[in-house]
Design a protein around this motif. Structure first.
Motif, PDB file in Angstrom:
ATOM      1  N   CYS A   8       0.738  -1.140   0.006  1.00  0.00           N
ATOM      2  CA  CYS A   8       0.074   0.039  -0.049  1.00  0.00           C
ATOM      3  C   CYS A   8       0.949   1.266   0.026  1.00  0.00           C
ATOM      4  O   CYS A   8       1.836   1.468   0.878  1.00  0.00           O
ATOM      5  N   CYS A  11      -0.497   3.148   3.746  1.00  0.00           N
ATOM      6  CA  CYS A  11      -0.364   2.625   5.239  1.00  0.00           C
ATOM      7  C   CYS A  11       0.850   1.686   5.105  1.00  0.00           C
ATOM      8  O   CYS A  11       1.228   1.118   6.056  1.00  0.00           O
ATOM      9  N   CYS A  30      -7.184  -0.153  -0.882  1.00  0.00           N
ATOM     10  CA  CYS A  30      -6.514  -1.152   0.085  1.00  0.00           C
ATOM     11  C   CYS A  30      -7.286  -1.338   1.176  1.00  0.00           C
ATOM     12  O   CYS A  30      -8.420  -0.688   1.596  1.00  0.00           O
ATOM     13  N   VAL A  32      -6.934  -2.379   4.031  1.00  0.00           N
ATOM     14  CA  VAL A  32      -6.550  -1.750   5.469  1.00  0.00           C
ATOM     15  C   VAL A  32      -7.046  -0.298   5.857  1.00  0.00           C
ATOM     16  O   VAL A  32      -7.622  -0.010   6.648  1.00  0.00           O
ATOM     17  N   CYS A  33      -6.441   0.552   4.675  1.00  0.00           N
ATOM     18  CA  CYS A  33      -6.882   1.969   4.949  1.00  0.00           C
ATOM     19  C   CYS A  33      -7.740   2.560   3.778  1.00  0.00           C
ATOM     20  O   CYS A  33      -8.041   3.847   3.860  1.00  0.00           O
TER      21      CYS A  33
HETATM   22 ZN   LIG Z   1      -3.311   0.880   3.054  1.00  0.00          ZN
END
Ligand SMILES: [Zn+2]
Length: 45
Positions: A8, A11, A30, A32-33
């Motif tokens: 990413c 992040c 992404c 995650v973020c």
């Molecule tokens: Zn990310």
């Protein structure tokens, strides 16, 4: 099946993904973020 390493740009999370997961991340960002990502953020493993 191809395997890719997703890194990413925001992040810096590294995630190993397959082709369908790669497509999903390209369309929804992404996991995650949620940062938008491009094909350049994937490396063939
Ligand atoms: Zn990310």
């Amino acid at each position: 099946m191809s395997t890719y390493m997703f890194i990413c740009p925001d992040c810096k999370q590294e995630i190993e993904v397959n082709g369908s997961m790669r497509d999903a991340i390209l369309s929804s960002g992404c996991p995650v973020c949620t940062e938008a990502v491009e094909t350049a953020h994937f490396e063939c493993v």
